[in-house]
Design a protein around this motif. Structure first.
Motif, short mmCIF file in Angstrom:
data_model
loop_
_atom_site.label_atom_id
_atom_site.label_comp_id
_atom_site.label_asym_id
_atom_site.label_seq_id
_atom_site.Cartn_x
_atom_site.Cartn_y
_atom_site.Cartn_z
N UNK A 1 0.87 -1.09 -0.05
CA UNK A 1 0.35 0.00 -0.27
C UNK A 1 0.75 1.34 -0.04
N UNK A 2 0.47 2.24 -0.91
CA UNK A 2 1.40 3.39 -1.10
C UNK A 2 1.27 4.43 0.43
N UNK A 3 2.20 5.21 0.63
CA UNK A 3 1.80 5.91 1.79
C UNK A 3 0.83 6.87 1.45
N UNK B 1 -2.38 5.05 2.58
CA UNK B 1 -2.25 4.98 4.19
C UNK B 1 -2.74 6.04 4.82
N UNK B 2 -2.21 7.20 4.29
CA UNK B 2 -2.58 8.52 5.03
C UNK B 2 -4.14 9.03 4.79
N UNK B 3 -4.74 8.45 3.53
CA UNK B 3 -5.90 8.66 3.17
C UNK B 3 -6.91 8.19 3.99
N UNK B 4 -6.59 6.77 4.34
CA UNK B 4 -7.27 5.68 5.12
C UNK B 4 -7.16 6.22 6.67
N UNK B 5 -5.92 6.76 6.95
CA UNK B 5 -5.96 7.21 8.66
C UNK B 5 -7.10 8.32 8.73
N UNK C 1 -3.71 -3.53 10.67
CA UNK C 1 -4.69 -2.90 9.49
C UNK C 1 -3.98 -2.99 8.01
N UNK C 2 -2.80 -2.22 8.14
CA UNK C 2 -2.12 -2.06 6.85
C UNK C 2 -1.07 -3.18 6.94
N UNK C 3 -0.83 -4.05 7.87
CA UNK C 3 0.21 -4.91 7.50
C UNK C 3 1.81 -4.17 7.50
N UNK C 4 1.97 -3.30 8.31
CA UNK C 4 3.25 -2.40 8.29
C UNK C 4 3.55 -2.14 9.71
N UNK C 5 4.85 -1.81 9.94
CA UNK C 5 5.39 -1.77 11.28
C UNK C 5 4.73 -0.29 11.85
N UNK C 6 4.96 -0.39 13.41
CA UNK C 6 4.10 0.68 13.87
C UNK C 6 5.23 2.04 13.55
N UNK C 7 6.43 1.68 13.55
CA UNK C 7 7.47 2.87 13.14
C UNK C 7 6.89 3.33 11.93
#
Length: 251
Positions: free
Chosen positions: A1-3, A6-10, A28-34
Protein backbone atom coordinates in the motif's frame (compact mmCIF):
# COMPACT_ATOMS: atom_id res chain seq x y z
CA UNK A 1 0.00 0.00 0.00
CA UNK A 2 1.31 3.44 -0.94
CA UNK A 3 2.01 6.04 1.75
CA UNK A 4 -0.62 8.34 0.26
CA UNK A 5 -3.21 5.56 0.47
CA UNK A 6 -2.39 4.85 4.12
CA UNK A 7 -2.64 8.53 4.98
CA UNK A 8 -6.03 8.82 3.30
CA UNK A 9 -7.32 5.81 5.22
CA UNK A 10 -5.96 7.25 8.48
CA UNK A 11 -7.79 10.53 7.88
CA UNK A 12 -10.97 8.63 6.91
CA UNK A 13 -10.77 6.68 10.19
CA UNK A 14 -10.26 9.90 12.16
CA UNK A 15 -13.28 11.46 10.53
CA UNK A 16 -15.36 8.38 11.29
CA UNK A 17 -14.11 7.47 14.79
CA UNK A 18 -12.51 10.64 16.16
CA UNK A 19 -9.27 8.82 17.03
CA UNK A 20 -6.88 6.16 15.78
CA UNK A 21 -4.38 3.85 17.50
CA UNK A 22 -0.96 3.18 15.98
CA UNK A 23 -1.03 -0.53 16.92
CA UNK A 24 -4.43 -1.10 15.28
CA UNK A 25 -3.35 0.78 12.14
CA UNK A 26 -0.16 -1.29 11.99
CA UNK A 27 -2.22 -4.50 12.05
CA UNK A 28 -4.72 -3.18 9.50
CA UNK A 29 -2.09 -2.01 7.00
CA UNK A 30 0.37 -4.87 7.58
CA UNK A 31 3.25 -2.45 8.24
CA UNK A 32 5.39 -1.71 11.29
CA UNK A 33 4.30 0.69 14.04
CA UNK A 34 7.35 2.82 13.15
CA UNK A 35 5.91 3.26 9.64
CA UNK A 36 2.52 4.25 11.05
CA UNK A 37 4.13 6.67 13.49
CA UNK A 38 6.01 8.29 10.59
CA UNK A 39 2.71 8.70 8.73
CA UNK A 40 1.16 10.28 11.82
CA UNK A 41 4.13 12.66 12.27
CA UNK A 42 3.86 13.83 8.67
CA UNK A 43 0.08 14.32 8.90
CA UNK A 44 0.53 16.22 12.18
CA UNK A 45 3.11 18.49 10.52
CA UNK A 46 0.50 19.26 7.87
CA UNK A 47 -2.00 20.18 10.59
CA UNK A 48 -4.33 17.31 9.71
CA UNK A 49 -4.29 15.53 13.08
CA UNK A 50 -3.15 15.89 16.68
CA UNK A 51 -0.76 13.20 17.88
CA UNK A 52 -1.29 11.69 21.34
CA UNK A 53 0.30 8.80 23.18
CA UNK A 54 -0.37 5.64 21.20
CA UNK A 55 -2.10 7.27 18.24
CA UNK A 56 -3.81 10.46 17.11
CA UNK A 57 -6.96 12.55 17.40
CA UNK A 58 -8.70 14.70 14.82
CA UNK A 59 -7.11 18.16 14.62
CA UNK A 60 -9.35 21.17 15.01
CA UNK A 61 -9.58 23.60 12.06
CA UNK A 62 -10.32 26.31 14.64
CA UNK A 63 -6.58 26.92 15.09
CA UNK A 64 -6.59 28.85 11.79
CA UNK A 65 -5.95 32.59 11.82
CA UNK A 66 -8.75 35.00 12.76
CA UNK A 67 -9.82 35.64 9.18
CA UNK A 68 -9.96 31.90 8.51
CA UNK A 69 -11.98 31.20 11.65
CA UNK A 70 -14.56 33.83 10.73
CA UNK A 71 -15.35 31.81 7.61
CA UNK A 72 -15.94 28.55 9.51
CA UNK A 73 -19.53 27.81 10.53
CA UNK A 74 -20.63 31.43 10.70
CA UNK A 75 -24.36 30.60 10.88
CA UNK A 76 -23.80 28.03 13.63
CA UNK A 77 -21.66 30.47 15.61
CA UNK A 78 -24.37 33.12 15.34
CA UNK A 79 -26.98 30.66 16.66
CA UNK A 80 -24.72 29.56 19.51
CA UNK A 81 -23.91 33.17 20.36
CA UNK A 82 -27.60 34.10 20.40
CA UNK A 83 -28.45 31.21 22.75
CA UNK A 84 -25.52 32.03 25.05
CA UNK A 85 -26.56 35.68 25.28
CA UNK A 86 -29.95 34.61 26.59
CA UNK A 87 -28.29 32.81 29.51
CA UNK A 88 -27.01 36.01 31.14
CA UNK A 89 -29.52 37.33 33.68
CA UNK A 90 -29.75 40.91 34.96
CA UNK A 91 -27.29 41.59 37.75
CA UNK A 92 -24.96 38.71 36.89
CA UNK A 93 -21.23 38.86 36.29
CA UNK A 94 -20.11 36.93 33.22
CA UNK A 95 -16.67 36.17 31.83
CA UNK A 96 -16.73 36.27 28.02
CA UNK A 97 -13.79 34.71 26.20
CA UNK A 98 -12.27 35.90 22.95
CA UNK A 99 -12.94 34.45 19.52
CA UNK A 100 -15.50 34.57 16.75
CA UNK A 101 -18.31 32.84 18.66
CA UNK A 102 -17.84 35.17 21.65
CA UNK A 103 -18.26 38.14 19.31
CA UNK A 104 -21.61 36.68 18.24
CA UNK A 105 -22.59 36.30 21.90
CA UNK A 106 -22.09 39.97 22.76
CA UNK A 107 -23.74 41.13 19.53
CA UNK A 108 -26.93 39.40 20.69
CA UNK A 109 -27.04 40.87 24.20
CA UNK A 110 -30.13 43.04 24.82
CA UNK A 111 -29.21 46.71 24.65
CA UNK A 112 -30.90 47.36 28.00
CA UNK A 113 -29.32 44.43 29.90
CA UNK A 114 -27.89 45.50 33.26
CA UNK A 115 -25.07 43.11 34.06
CA UNK A 116 -21.28 43.01 34.19
CA UNK A 117 -19.18 41.57 31.38
CA UNK A 118 -15.54 40.78 32.13
CA UNK A 119 -13.39 40.02 29.11
CA UNK A 120 -9.75 39.75 28.11
CA UNK A 121 -10.71 40.40 24.49
CA UNK A 122 -10.43 43.99 23.19
CA UNK A 123 -12.66 42.99 20.27
CA UNK A 124 -15.45 41.89 22.64
CA UNK A 125 -15.10 45.10 24.64
CA UNK A 126 -15.42 47.26 21.51
CA UNK A 127 -18.60 45.41 20.50
CA UNK A 128 -20.13 46.48 23.84
CA UNK A 129 -19.35 50.17 23.47
CA UNK A 130 -23.00 51.09 22.81
CA UNK A 131 -24.39 48.99 25.70
CA UNK A 132 -24.56 51.79 28.23
CA UNK A 133 -26.44 49.69 30.78
CA UNK A 134 -23.62 47.14 30.91
CA UNK A 135 -20.57 47.39 33.13
CA UNK A 136 -17.63 46.27 31.01
CA UNK A 137 -14.34 45.27 32.64
CA UNK A 138 -11.37 44.69 30.34
CA UNK A 139 -8.53 42.49 31.59
CA UNK A 140 -5.10 43.69 30.53
CA UNK A 141 -1.96 41.82 29.57
CA UNK A 142 0.08 40.95 26.49
CA UNK A 143 -1.99 40.91 23.30
CA UNK A 144 -2.10 37.51 21.63
CA UNK A 145 -3.02 38.57 18.11
CA UNK A 146 -4.09 35.14 16.83
CA UNK A 147 -7.19 35.23 19.05
CA UNK A 148 -7.14 38.96 19.88
CA UNK A 149 -7.04 38.32 23.64
CA UNK A 150 -4.69 39.31 26.43
CA UNK A 151 -2.55 36.64 28.06
CA UNK A 152 0.26 36.40 30.60
CA UNK A 153 0.83 36.92 34.29
CA UNK A 154 -0.90 40.32 34.40
CA UNK A 155 -4.13 38.88 33.02
CA UNK A 156 -4.10 35.92 35.41
CA UNK A 157 -3.36 38.19 38.40
CA UNK A 158 -6.30 40.48 37.55
CA UNK A 159 -8.69 37.54 37.20
CA UNK A 160 -7.78 36.35 40.69
CA UNK A 161 -9.74 39.26 42.17
CA UNK A 162 -13.05 38.57 40.39
CA UNK A 163 -15.76 35.96 40.94
CA UNK A 164 -18.22 35.41 38.10
CA UNK A 165 -21.55 33.64 37.79
CA UNK A 166 -20.81 32.33 34.30
CA UNK A 167 -17.82 31.82 32.04
CA UNK A 168 -18.43 31.45 28.31
CA UNK A 169 -15.37 29.58 27.09
CA UNK A 170 -14.09 29.46 23.55
CA UNK A 171 -12.03 26.40 22.60
CA UNK A 172 -10.50 24.82 19.53
CA UNK A 173 -11.10 21.25 20.69
CA UNK A 174 -13.64 19.33 22.80
CA UNK A 175 -12.85 15.66 23.30
CA UNK A 176 -13.99 13.21 25.97
CA UNK A 177 -10.48 11.89 26.68
CA UNK A 178 -8.34 14.86 25.61
CA UNK A 179 -10.61 17.36 27.33
CA UNK A 180 -10.94 21.05 26.44
CA UNK A 181 -8.00 22.35 24.43
CA UNK A 182 -6.60 25.30 22.55
CA UNK A 183 -3.68 26.04 20.26
CA UNK A 184 -1.60 28.30 22.54
CA UNK A 185 -0.03 27.54 25.93
CA UNK A 186 -0.47 30.98 27.50
CA UNK A 187 -4.05 31.20 26.32
CA UNK A 188 -4.70 27.84 27.98
CA UNK A 189 -3.39 29.20 31.31
CA UNK A 190 -5.74 32.20 31.14
CA UNK A 191 -8.73 30.01 30.30
CA UNK A 192 -7.87 27.76 33.24
CA UNK A 193 -7.83 30.80 35.53
CA UNK A 194 -11.25 31.84 34.21
CA UNK A 195 -12.67 28.37 34.95
CA UNK A 196 -11.38 28.59 38.51
CA UNK A 197 -13.08 31.94 39.12
CA UNK A 198 -16.53 31.13 37.66
CA UNK A 199 -19.42 29.29 39.30
CA UNK A 200 -20.34 27.67 35.96
CA UNK A 201 -18.47 27.23 32.69
CA UNK A 202 -20.37 27.03 29.41
CA UNK A 203 -18.28 25.85 26.44
CA UNK A 204 -19.22 27.36 23.07
CA UNK A 205 -18.63 24.56 20.57
CA UNK A 206 -19.54 24.68 16.90
CA UNK A 207 -19.39 21.30 15.17
CA UNK A 208 -15.80 21.45 13.89
CA UNK A 209 -14.54 21.58 17.51
CA UNK A 210 -16.32 18.45 18.73
CA UNK A 211 -14.22 15.28 18.98
CA UNK A 212 -11.18 17.33 17.94
CA UNK A 213 -8.09 18.26 19.92
CA UNK A 214 -5.34 20.87 19.97
CA UNK A 215 -1.90 20.85 21.53
CA UNK A 216 -2.63 22.54 24.87
CA UNK A 217 -5.14 21.17 27.35
CA UNK A 218 -7.16 23.69 29.33
CA UNK A 219 -8.98 21.24 31.57
CA UNK A 220 -10.76 17.91 31.56
CA UNK A 221 -14.22 17.68 30.07
CA UNK A 222 -15.69 17.72 33.59
CA UNK A 223 -14.67 21.38 33.96
CA UNK A 224 -17.63 22.25 31.72
CA UNK A 225 -21.02 22.70 33.36
CA UNK A 226 -22.53 22.65 29.88
CA UNK A 227 -21.53 22.52 26.23
CA UNK A 228 -23.57 24.69 23.87
CA UNK A 229 -23.77 23.14 20.38
CA UNK A 230 -25.73 23.81 17.22
CA UNK A 231 -29.20 22.29 17.20
CA UNK A 232 -28.62 19.68 14.48
CA UNK A 233 -25.49 18.18 16.07
CA UNK A 234 -26.03 14.38 16.00
CA UNK A 235 -26.82 12.75 19.33
CA UNK A 236 -24.13 10.18 18.56
CA UNK A 237 -21.60 13.03 18.68
CA UNK A 238 -22.80 14.50 21.97
CA UNK A 239 -23.56 11.23 23.79
CA UNK A 240 -19.96 10.68 25.04
CA UNK A 241 -19.99 14.11 26.70
CA UNK A 242 -23.36 13.48 28.34
CA UNK A 243 -22.03 10.14 29.58
CA UNK A 244 -19.29 12.13 31.33
CA UNK A 245 -21.94 14.13 33.17
CA UNK A 246 -21.83 17.29 31.05
CA UNK A 247 -25.12 18.95 30.07
CA UNK A 248 -25.60 19.47 26.34
CA UNK A 249 -27.49 22.61 25.32
CA UNK A 250 -28.64 23.10 21.73
CA UNK A 251 -28.85 26.45 19.97
Amino acid sequence: MLTSQRKKLILDALKRDGQVLAKALSDTFGVSEDTVRRDLRELAAEGKLQRVHGGALAASPAVANLAGRRAIGSKAKAAIGRAAAQMIAPGQIAFVDGGTTAIQLVRHLPIDLRATIVTHSPSVAVELAEHEALEVIVIGGRLFRHSMVTVGAAAIEALGHIRADLYFMGVTGVHREAGLSTGDLEEAYVKRALVARAAETVVLASSEKLNAASAYMIAGIDAASAILVEKDTPESTTAPFEASGVTILRA
